[in-house]
Design a protein around this motif. Structure first.
Motif, PDB file in Angstrom:
ATOM      1  N   UNK A  87     -30.939  -5.702  26.872  1.00  0.00           N
ATOM      2  CA  UNK A  87     -32.245  -4.683  27.154  1.00  0.00           C
ATOM      3  C   UNK A  87     -33.590  -4.494  26.845  1.00  0.00           C
ATOM      4  N   UNK A  88     -33.804  -6.097  25.941  1.00  0.00           N
ATOM      5  CA  UNK A  88     -35.231  -6.133  25.219  1.00  0.00           C
ATOM      6  C   UNK A  88     -36.144  -6.778  26.692  1.00  0.00           C
ATOM      7  N   UNK A  89     -37.027  -5.970  27.554  1.00  0.00           N
ATOM      8  CA  UNK A  89     -38.283  -5.614  27.896  1.00  0.00           C
ATOM      9  C   UNK A  89     -38.708  -6.300  27.945  1.00  0.00           C
ATOM     10  N   UNK A  90     -39.865  -7.775  28.957  1.00  0.00           N
ATOM     11  CA  UNK A  90     -41.075  -8.187  28.294  1.00  0.00           C
ATOM     12  C   UNK A  90     -42.163  -8.406  29.635  1.00  0.00           C
ATOM     13  N   UNK A  91     -43.354  -8.993  29.538  1.00  0.00           N
ATOM     14  CA  UNK A  91     -44.122  -8.901  30.347  1.00  0.00           C
ATOM     15  C   UNK A  91     -43.621  -9.775  31.502  1.00  0.00           C
ATOM     16  N   UNK A  92     -43.056 -11.013  31.418  1.00  0.00           N
ATOM     17  CA  UNK A  92     -42.395 -11.822  32.723  1.00  0.00           C
ATOM     18  C   UNK A  92     -40.818 -11.834  33.158  1.00  0.00           C
ATOM     19  N   UNK A  93     -40.681 -11.848  34.213  1.00  0.00           N
ATOM     20  CA  UNK A  93     -38.730 -12.682  34.133  1.00  0.00           C
ATOM     21  C   UNK A  93     -38.602 -12.600  35.124  1.00  0.00           C
ATOM     22  N   UNK A  94     -37.520 -13.204  35.177  1.00  0.00           N
ATOM     23  CA  UNK A  94     -36.554 -14.528  36.524  1.00  0.00           C
ATOM     24  C   UNK A  94     -35.665 -14.031  36.361  1.00  0.00           C
ATOM     25  N   UNK A  95     -34.908 -13.523  37.798  1.00  0.00           N
ATOM     26  CA  UNK A  95     -33.617 -12.809  37.962  1.00  0.00           C
ATOM     27  C   UNK A  95     -32.737 -13.760  38.172  1.00  0.00           C
ATOM     28  N   UNK A  96     -31.996 -14.797  37.290  1.00  0.00           N
ATOM     29  CA  UNK A  96     -31.283 -15.506  37.296  1.00  0.00           C
ATOM     30  C   UNK A  96     -30.015 -15.274  36.761  1.00  0.00           C
ATOM     31  N   UNK A  97     -29.144 -14.083  36.403  1.00  0.00           N
ATOM     32  CA  UNK A  97     -28.128 -14.489  35.906  1.00  0.00           C
ATOM     33  C   UNK A  97     -27.177 -14.362  36.116  1.00  0.00           C
ATOM     34  N   UNK A  98     -26.938 -14.834  37.928  1.00  0.00           N
ATOM     35  CA  UNK A  98     -26.091 -15.315  38.977  1.00  0.00           C
ATOM     36  C   UNK A  98     -25.627 -16.377  38.253  1.00  0.00           C
ATOM     37  N   UNK A  99     -26.820 -17.542  37.940  1.00  0.00           N
ATOM     38  CA  UNK A  99     -26.133 -18.573  37.553  1.00  0.00           C
ATOM     39  C   UNK A  99     -26.759 -19.070  35.756  1.00  0.00           C
ATOM     40  N   UNK A 100     -25.810 -18.241  34.687  1.00  0.00           N
ATOM     41  CA  UNK A 100     -25.752 -18.073  33.400  1.00  0.00           C
ATOM     42  C   UNK A 100     -23.870 -18.442  33.951  1.00  0.00           C
ATOM     43  N   UNK A 101     -23.744 -19.054  32.946  1.00  0.00           N
ATOM     44  CA  UNK A 101     -22.482 -19.286  32.929  1.00  0.00           C
ATOM     45  C   UNK A 101     -21.511 -18.819  31.421  1.00  0.00           C
ATOM     46  N   UNK A 102     -22.196 -18.384  30.312  1.00  0.00           N
ATOM     47  CA  UNK A 102     -21.731 -18.001  29.308  1.00  0.00           C
ATOM     48  C   UNK A 102     -22.985 -17.283  28.424  1.00  0.00           C
ATOM     49  N   UNK A 103     -22.785 -16.795  27.375  1.00  0.00           N
ATOM     50  CA  UNK A 103     -23.608 -15.609  26.774  1.00  0.00           C
ATOM     51  C   UNK A 103     -23.128 -15.941  25.529  1.00  0.00           C
ATOM     52  N   UNK A 104     -24.128 -16.713  24.436  1.00  0.00           N
ATOM     53  CA  UNK A 104     -23.397 -16.534  22.970  1.00  0.00           C
ATOM     54  C   UNK A 104     -24.148 -15.503  22.795  1.00  0.00           C
ATOM     55  N   UNK A 105     -23.750 -14.018  21.832  1.00  0.00           N
ATOM     56  CA  UNK A 105     -24.531 -13.464  21.277  1.00  0.00           C
ATOM     57  C   UNK A 105     -23.266 -13.518  19.787  1.00  0.00           C
ATOM     58  N   UNK A 106     -24.265 -12.261  19.077  1.00  0.00           N
ATOM     59  CA  UNK A 106     -22.851 -11.430  17.973  1.00  0.00           C
ATOM     60  C   UNK A 106     -21.966  -9.883  18.292  1.00  0.00           C
ATOM     61  N   UNK A 107     -21.843  -9.792  17.203  1.00  0.00           N
ATOM     62  CA  UNK A 107     -21.395  -8.650  17.750  1.00  0.00           C
ATOM     63  C   UNK A 107     -21.660  -7.339  18.055  1.00  0.00           C
TER      64      UNK A 107
END
Length: 275
Positions: free
Chosen positions: A213-233
């Motif tokens: 949910x962090x926003x920055x100045x520029x964006x590319x909407x490519x979530x449909x091309x992401x297979x895995x999200x590695x993050x923390x709990x």
């Protein structure tokens, strides 16, 4: 845009790119150059930047470049865990793309022992880190040098990926938004990220939970091309569910401290077996 918000965005740009020019900032924010100079004066007074003729640069920049140190060192414990988890998905004798940044650098530290890798990267520090291993083949992009991330960026860096193919990409982002996609403080990296994604069979996004949910100045909407999200709990169950609705498998890099895993239920990296 209020002056305080504009200065915050200017500082984000300086932290991302290393330096800025008054003329470019004036056009970007649609304000006069004297207004931008006043903004830079106030940022210099805060101790974050140093003004120079026609612009300003990050105060810590010269030392960071000389010592090959990355600027963005927040949440390093989380990033180290994510890097270790991501390393489980790097297979011997495969071709991978490694993005720049602190989290992907943590991944690179954990794959030096893997034999027969072919690594494509735009990060100078990662190339030097992995280049000491004779069995790892390193390919680097060209492009414009971006000092805070010790990386190469811009259209020339993006064009390097023409006709390239990789098994897996390990991608970084300044933020990730379910509405906007991947967000970055500057625009020069956008074509590079897109080219990396298009060259890869599988895409792993490596971001700690503070960037969701962090926003920055520029964006590319490519979530449909992401297979895995590695993050923390730290990711909420709601956000995890929303990502998985988009077809993104969420992998949790768990803490070594069992007490920090409370409330995770059946979640965690065990849902997705490592390679």
């Amino acid at each position: 845009m209020l002056a305080e918000e504009r200065r915050r965005k200017i500082l984000e740009l300086i932290r991302e790119n290393g330096s800025v020019k008054v003329s470019e900032l004036g056009k970007l924010f649609r304000v006069s150059e004297p207004t931008i100079r006043q903004d830079l004066y106030k940022l210099e007074k805060s101790g974050a930047v140093v003004r120079c003729h026609g612009g300003a640069y990050l105060k810590t920049l010269p030392e960071s470049v000389q010592t090959l140190s990355l600027e963005h060192k927040e949440n390093m414990e989380l990033k180290a865990r994510i890097g270790r988890k991501a390393a489980e998905f790097v297979e011997p004798n495969s071709t991978i793309i490694l993005d720049s940044g602190t989290t992907v650098t943590e991944l690179a530290k954990n794959i030096i022992h893997i034999q027969g890798l072919r690594v494509i990267t735009n990060a100078l520090n990662i190339a030097l880190l992995l280049g000491v291993e004779p069995t790892i083949e390193i390919h680097m992009t060209g492009g414009e040098f971006k000092r805070p991330t010790l990386s190469l960026t811009g259209e020339k860096a993006a064009s390097f990926f023409d006709n390239m193919h990789a098994d897996r990409l390990f991608l970084a982002a300044a933020g990730v938004s379910l509405r906007e996609g991947l967000t970055y403080p500057g625009i020069s990296d956008l074509p590079v990220k897109r080219a990396m994604i298009e060259s890869s069979d599988e895409v792993f996004l490596l971001v700690d939970s503070t960037k969701i949910h962090k926003h920055a100045f520029a964006a590319i909407n490519v979530l449909d091309q992401i297979d895995y999200l590695i993050t923390d709990e730290g990711i909420s169950e709601k956000d995890r569910s929303e990502f998985e609705k988009l077809g993104i498998k969420v992998i949790i890099a768990e803490s070594d401290d069992p007490s920090s895993r409370s409330g995770m239920g059946s979640g965690g990296g065990s849902l997705f077996p490592s390679t």
